[in-house]
Design an enzyme around this catalytic site. Structure first.
Site, PDB file in Angstrom:
ATOM      1  N   ILE A  46      24.042 -17.490  -7.190  1.00 30.37           N
ATOM      2  CA  ILE A  46      24.913 -17.219  -7.563  1.00 30.37           C
ATOM      3  C   ILE A  46      24.953 -15.401  -6.606  1.00 30.37           C
ATOM      4  O   ILE A  46      26.043 -15.187  -6.554  1.00 30.37           O
ATOM      5  CB  ILE A  46      24.796 -16.601  -9.242  1.00 30.37           C
ATOM      6  CG1 ILE A  46      24.871 -17.881  -9.650  1.00 30.37           C
ATOM      7  CG2 ILE A  46      25.210 -15.653  -9.765  1.00 30.37           C
ATOM      8  CD1 ILE A  46      24.131 -17.889 -10.812  1.00 30.37           C
ATOM      9  N   GLY A  47      23.850 -15.619  -6.485  1.00 24.70           N
ATOM     10  CA  GLY A  47      23.943 -13.897  -5.478  1.00 24.70           C
ATOM     11  C   GLY A  47      24.482 -13.562  -4.499  1.00 24.70           C
ATOM     12  O   GLY A  47      24.947 -13.126  -3.970  1.00 24.70           O
ATOM     13  N   GLU A  48      24.999 -14.845  -3.348  1.00 23.94           N
ATOM     14  CA  GLU A  48      25.169 -15.226  -2.873  1.00 23.94           C
ATOM     15  C   GLU A  48      26.292 -15.244  -2.948  1.00 23.94           C
ATOM     16  O   GLU A  48      27.400 -14.916  -1.697  1.00 23.94           O
ATOM     17  CB  GLU A  48      24.818 -15.952  -1.502  1.00 23.94           C
ATOM     18  CG  GLU A  48      23.424 -16.052  -0.927  1.00 23.94           C
ATOM     19  CD  GLU A  48      22.432 -16.782  -0.703  1.00 23.94           C
ATOM     20  OE1 GLU A  48      23.456 -18.209  -0.379  1.00 23.94           O
ATOM     21  OE2 GLU A  48      20.904 -17.269  -0.657  1.00 23.94           O
ATOM     22  N   ASP A  77      27.704 -23.828 -15.463  1.00 26.97           N
ATOM     23  CA  ASP A  77      27.961 -23.918 -13.733  1.00 26.97           C
ATOM     24  C   ASP A  77      28.331 -22.385 -13.641  1.00 26.97           C
ATOM     25  O   ASP A  77      29.247 -21.839 -14.411  1.00 26.97           O
ATOM     26  CB  ASP A  77      28.800 -24.376 -13.547  1.00 26.97           C
ATOM     27  CG  ASP A  77      28.793 -24.624 -11.638  1.00 26.97           C
ATOM     28  OD1 ASP A  77      29.515 -23.736 -11.236  1.00 26.97           O
ATOM     29  OD2 ASP A  77      28.986 -25.325 -11.007  1.00 26.97           O
ATOM     30  N   GLU A  94      14.566 -21.483   1.825  1.00 24.91           N
ATOM     31  CA  GLU A  94      13.139 -21.517   1.314  1.00 24.91           C
ATOM     32  C   GLU A  94      12.837 -22.554   2.393  1.00 24.91           C
ATOM     33  O   GLU A  94      11.479 -23.077   2.356  1.00 24.91           O
ATOM     34  CB  GLU A  94      13.485 -22.027  -0.042  1.00 24.91           C
ATOM     35  CG  GLU A  94      13.366 -21.524  -1.344  1.00 24.91           C
ATOM     36  CD  GLU A  94      13.963 -21.260  -2.518  1.00 24.91           C
ATOM     37  OE1 GLU A  94      15.384 -22.161  -2.621  1.00 24.91           O
ATOM     38  OE2 GLU A  94      13.414 -21.347  -3.589  1.00 24.91           O
ATOM     39  N   HIS A  96      17.366 -13.386  -7.409  1.00 25.97           N
ATOM     40  CA  HIS A  96      17.117 -14.765  -6.887  1.00 25.97           C
ATOM     41  C   HIS A  96      18.226 -15.138  -7.849  1.00 25.97           C
ATOM     42  O   HIS A  96      17.236 -15.486  -9.115  1.00 25.97           O
ATOM     43  CB  HIS A  96      15.769 -15.786  -6.744  1.00 25.97           C
ATOM     44  CG  HIS A  96      16.049 -16.692  -5.763  1.00 25.97           C
ATOM     45  ND1 HIS A  96      15.783 -17.005  -4.754  1.00 25.97           N
ATOM     46  CD2 HIS A  96      16.922 -18.123  -7.139  1.00 25.97           C
ATOM     47  CE1 HIS A  96      15.963 -19.417  -5.219  1.00 25.97           C
ATOM     48  NE2 HIS A  96      16.678 -18.937  -5.987  1.00 25.97           N
ATOM     49  N   HIS A 145       9.840 -18.828  -7.544  1.00 26.06           N
ATOM     50  CA  HIS A 145      10.287 -18.896  -6.541  1.00 26.06           C
ATOM     51  C   HIS A 145      10.075 -17.816  -5.082  1.00 26.06           C
ATOM     52  O   HIS A 145      10.550 -17.173  -4.353  1.00 26.06           O
ATOM     53  CB  HIS A 145      11.456 -18.214  -6.830  1.00 26.06           C
ATOM     54  CG  HIS A 145      12.598 -18.964  -7.800  1.00 26.06           C
ATOM     55  ND1 HIS A 145      13.253 -18.434  -9.247  1.00 26.06           N
ATOM     56  CD2 HIS A 145      13.003 -20.103  -8.092  1.00 26.06           C
ATOM     57  CE1 HIS A 145      14.186 -18.771  -9.546  1.00 26.06           C
ATOM     58  NE2 HIS A 145      13.981 -20.409  -8.988  1.00 26.06           N
ATOM     59  N   ARG A 148       7.466 -28.683  -0.714  1.00 34.39           N
ATOM     60  CA  ARG A 148       6.826 -27.210  -2.029  1.00 34.39           C
ATOM     61  C   ARG A 148       6.703 -28.485  -2.720  1.00 34.39           C
ATOM     62  O   ARG A 148       6.724 -29.361  -4.193  1.00 34.39           O
ATOM     63  CB  ARG A 148       8.568 -27.575  -2.084  1.00 34.39           C
ATOM     64  CG  ARG A 148       8.077 -26.597  -3.801  1.00 34.39           C
ATOM     65  CD  ARG A 148      10.459 -26.236  -4.217  1.00 34.39           C
ATOM     66  NE  ARG A 148      10.244 -25.406  -4.495  1.00 34.39           N
ATOM     67  CZ  ARG A 148      10.919 -24.917  -4.497  1.00 34.39           C
ATOM     68  NH1 ARG A 148      12.138 -25.315  -3.657  1.00 34.39           N
ATOM     69  NH2 ARG A 148      11.128 -23.449  -4.395  1.00 34.39           N
ATOM     70  N   LYS A 164      14.277 -34.524  -2.765  1.00 32.57           N
ATOM     71  CA  LYS A 164      15.469 -33.839  -1.749  1.00 32.57           C
ATOM     72  C   LYS A 164      14.357 -33.756  -0.618  1.00 32.57           C
ATOM     73  O   LYS A 164      13.148 -33.187  -0.073  1.00 32.57           O
ATOM     74  CB  LYS A 164      15.626 -32.583  -2.428  1.00 32.57           C
ATOM     75  CG  LYS A 164      16.627 -32.809  -3.712  1.00 32.57           C
ATOM     76  CD  LYS A 164      17.286 -31.139  -3.506  1.00 32.57           C
ATOM     77  CE  LYS A 164      17.296 -31.569  -5.218  1.00 32.57           C
ATOM     78  NZ  LYS A 164      17.532 -30.237  -5.774  1.00 32.57           N
ATOM     79  N   ARG A 178      18.087 -22.431 -18.912  1.00 27.16           N
ATOM     80  CA  ARG A 178      16.699 -21.993 -19.592  1.00 27.16           C
ATOM     81  C   ARG A 178      16.858 -21.055 -20.341  1.00 27.16           C
ATOM     82  O   ARG A 178      17.804 -20.313 -19.562  1.00 27.16           O
ATOM     83  CB  ARG A 178      15.801 -21.526 -18.624  1.00 27.16           C
ATOM     84  CG  ARG A 178      15.125 -23.377 -18.225  1.00 27.16           C
ATOM     85  CD  ARG A 178      14.041 -22.424 -16.640  1.00 27.16           C
ATOM     86  NE  ARG A 178      14.885 -22.973 -15.697  1.00 27.16           N
ATOM     87  CZ  ARG A 178      14.633 -23.544 -14.548  1.00 27.16           C
ATOM     88  NH1 ARG A 178      13.211 -22.535 -14.307  1.00 27.16           N
ATOM     89  NH2 ARG A 178      15.203 -23.896 -13.584  1.00 27.16           N
ATOM     90  N   ASN A 216      11.408 -31.911  -1.240  1.00 27.71           N
ATOM     91  CA  ASN A 216      11.363 -31.681  -2.296  1.00 27.71           C
ATOM     92  C   ASN A 216      11.571 -32.221  -3.143  1.00 27.71           C
ATOM     93  O   ASN A 216      12.475 -32.683  -3.987  1.00 27.71           O
ATOM     94  CB  ASN A 216      12.132 -30.455  -3.155  1.00 27.71           C
ATOM     95  CG  ASN A 216      12.223 -29.745  -4.758  1.00 27.71           C
ATOM     96  OD1 ASN A 216      11.023 -29.399  -4.651  1.00 27.71           O
ATOM     97  ND2 ASN A 216      13.306 -29.201  -3.901  1.00 27.71           N
TER      98      ASN A 216
HETATM   99  P1  ADP Z   1      19.347 -23.629  -7.148  1.00 26.14           P
HETATM  100  O1  ADP Z   1      18.413 -23.208  -8.138  1.00 26.14           O
HETATM  101  O2  ADP Z   1      19.257 -25.399  -8.225  1.00 26.14           O
HETATM  102  O3  ADP Z   1      18.987 -23.929  -6.294  1.00 26.14           O
HETATM  103  P2  ADP Z   1      21.881 -22.267  -6.489  1.00 26.14           P
HETATM  104  O4  ADP Z   1      21.012 -21.516  -5.604  1.00 26.14           O
HETATM  105  O5  ADP Z   1      22.317 -23.985  -5.546  1.00 26.14           O
HETATM  106  O6  ADP Z   1      21.114 -22.977  -7.185  1.00 26.14           O
HETATM  107  O7  ADP Z   1      22.703 -21.976  -7.488  1.00 26.14           O
HETATM  108  C1  ADP Z   1      23.309 -22.684  -8.121  1.00 26.14           C
HETATM  109  C2  ADP Z   1      24.863 -21.858  -9.390  1.00 26.14           C
HETATM  110  O8  ADP Z   1      25.415 -21.323  -7.922  1.00 26.14           O
HETATM  111  C3  ADP Z   1      24.848 -22.215 -10.160  1.00 26.14           C
HETATM  112  O9  ADP Z   1      24.851 -21.492 -11.361  1.00 26.14           O
HETATM  113  C4  ADP Z   1      26.598 -22.284  -9.293  1.00 26.14           C
HETATM  114  O10 ADP Z   1      27.321 -22.006 -10.370  1.00 26.14           O
HETATM  115  C5  ADP Z   1      26.277 -21.024  -8.724  1.00 26.14           C
HETATM  116  N1  ADP Z   1      27.718 -20.709  -7.629  1.00 26.14           N
HETATM  117  C6  ADP Z   1      27.359 -21.337  -6.227  1.00 26.14           C
HETATM  118  N2  ADP Z   1      28.987 -20.763  -5.719  1.00 26.14           N
HETATM  119  C7  ADP Z   1      29.369 -20.067  -6.339  1.00 26.14           C
HETATM  120  C8  ADP Z   1      30.550 -19.431  -6.362  1.00 26.14           C
HETATM  121  N3  ADP Z   1      31.613 -19.369  -5.318  1.00 26.14           N
HETATM  122  N4  ADP Z   1      30.666 -18.153  -7.752  1.00 26.14           N
HETATM  123  C9  ADP Z   1      29.910 -18.548  -8.142  1.00 26.14           C
HETATM  124  N5  ADP Z   1      28.773 -19.072  -8.567  1.00 26.14           N
HETATM  125  C10 ADP Z   1      28.231 -19.931  -7.802  1.00 26.14           C
END
Ligand code: ADP
Length: 394
Positions: free
Chosen positions: A331-333, A285, A381, A210, A183, A95, A16, A243, A9
């Site tokens: 964030i979702g996970e 973040d 991904e 996502h 995505h 990617r 990466k 963004r 990527n």
């Molecule tokens: P990318 O789009 O760079 O792949 P990621 O999928 O790694 O991003 O997501 C990064 C985001 O996930 C950041 O905003 C980070 O703060 C958030 N995040 C990661 N772990 C946690 C957590 N335990 N609680 C809340 N947010 C989290």
């Protein structure tokens, strides 16, 4: 020597990578990145458990010396050849952000295909040229090595024409100005595993959220994309780390006419100074915002959640209903409070969250009575890219 697939990527200043051993299954063995390209390059590599490799494999450039994409690729290749008994790269999966309307699935990245993809560079100037440059660098080093281009847009080409259109003059639409969606590799991965989690719902109407640094949502019917919050570019839809997401185009005119901004200044505002960072003035973040007592952090989180719930209504409307909601990405996970806030605001559509399952991270976080199943499913991904690569080179 162990046969591996290398997944890359490439961005403007970083490459990466992930390394998958080719066996009966694709097994992740290493991941890492070279960043600081064209300034001061730094190499980081971790094993499959996320442990930094020891001893440190060193830095790719001497102090004061800069390294470009070519040097970055050379460093990664040399490292892999020398690591353990040696990793033999049998194919490379890339990617590639944009496949336009022609590429509806992953393809072998022959020089002709790469030239064709280059015509799409104006549609994704921040990513496409770097993705393609890396393919060309590897082709020059090892012309016989199969390379596969996997697109962020391809999964969305199943959307009905009306979901891909802007109400612009036909002469502009014909230039390729339409909704592409991004995505796609993440959504394709989720679509591939959803039947294991929710067999019935996977045949029905699902919204996948996502939510990472980049964030978007996708409406899927029977595992096929029907609509997406991202459009012509990856700045549309939800607010993200930096963004702005969905914006009245009139705001852009205001920035230009009234604030005297030029194109680059507008780009900087909408891509790098907005979203969670812009609203909070503190951080992009989510972890930092969730623990902050500053009301601006709360405002940024509230806006993020509000926009997700608005888009959920829109995507459910595009499908005529909703059977499942999936949260994925950083964030979702990992952020139960965000999932809870979203679920509270969309209770109207029959979502009922199981508080304990949500705090534990699922995978199923809805109650038995919930009309809509709610899931937390980690995305992958890079594994999707490795699967496409394997399928094409076999
Ligand atoms: P990318 O789009 O760079 O792949 P990621 O999928 O790694 O991003 O997501 C990064 C985001 O996930 C950041 O905003 C980070 O703060 C958030 N995040 C990661 N772990 C946690 C957590 N335990 N609680 C809340 N947010 C989290």
């Amino acid at each position: 020597m162990t046969d591996v697939i290398l997944v890359l990527n490439a961005g403007s200043s970083s490459i990466k990578f992930r390394v998958f051993e080719v066996g009966t299954a694709l097994q992740l063995v290493l991941r890492g990145q070279v960043d600081g390209l064209y300034t001061q390059a730094r190499f980081r590599v971790y094993d499959q458990h996320g442990q930094a490799l020891s001893p440190d494999p060193g830095t790719p450039s001497a102090p004061g010396e800069t390294l470009g994409h070519e040097g970055g690729i050379a460093f990664i290749s040399d490292f892999l050849r020398g690591h353990r008994d040696g990793y033999q790269v049998v194919a490379v999966g890339h990617r590639v952000v944009h496949g336009g309307d022609r590429f509806t699935t992953a393809v072998l990245a022959t020089p002709e295909v790469v030239d064709e993809l280059d015509k799409l560079s104006p549609l994704a100037p921040l990513h496409q040229p770097h993705n393609l440059k890396t393919i060309r660098v590897i082709h020059k080093r090892r012309p016989e090595l199969p390379q596969v281009a996997c697109f962020d847009t391809a999964f969305h080409r199943t959307q009905p024409a009306v979901a891909q259109a802007y109400a612009l003059p036909a002469s502009i639409t014909e230039l390729g100005v339409r909704r592409y969606g991004f995505h796609g590799l993440s959504y394709e991965y989720i679509a591939s595993v959803l039947p294991d989690y929710a067999p019935a719902a996977s045949k029905g109407r699902t919204v996948v959220a996502h939510l990472g640094n980049g964030a978007s949502m996708c409406a899927m019917v029977g595992g096929k994309s029907m609509a997406s919050t991202m459009g012509f570019t990856a700045v549309d839809g939800l607010p993200m780390g930096t963004r702005c997401g969905n914006l009245d185009p009139g705001v852009i005119l205001y920035l230009i006419d009234q604030l005297g901004m030029d194109t680059r200044a507008v780009e900087d505002v909408i891509y790098r100074q907005s979203g969670l960072l812009g609203v909070s003035g503190l951080s992009s973040d989510m972890r930092e915002l969730l623990v902050s007592a500053d009301p601006r952090a709360r405002a940024a989180v509230d806006l993020f959640v509000y926009r997700i719930t608005r888009e959920l209504g829109s995507l459910a409307a595009a499908m005529g209903g909703l059977d499942a909601l999936v949260f994925t990405a950083g964030i979702g996970e990992n952020a139960p409070p965000i999932r809870k806030s979203v679920a509270d605001l969309v209770a109207w559509c029959g979502i009922e969250l199981d508080a304990e399952a949500n705090s534990k991270g699922g995978p199923c976080i809805s109650t038995g009575q919930s009309r809509v199943g709610v899931w937390v499913i980690p995305t992958d991904e890079e594994l999707m890219i490795a699967r496409h690569t394997m399928a094409l080179v076999r």
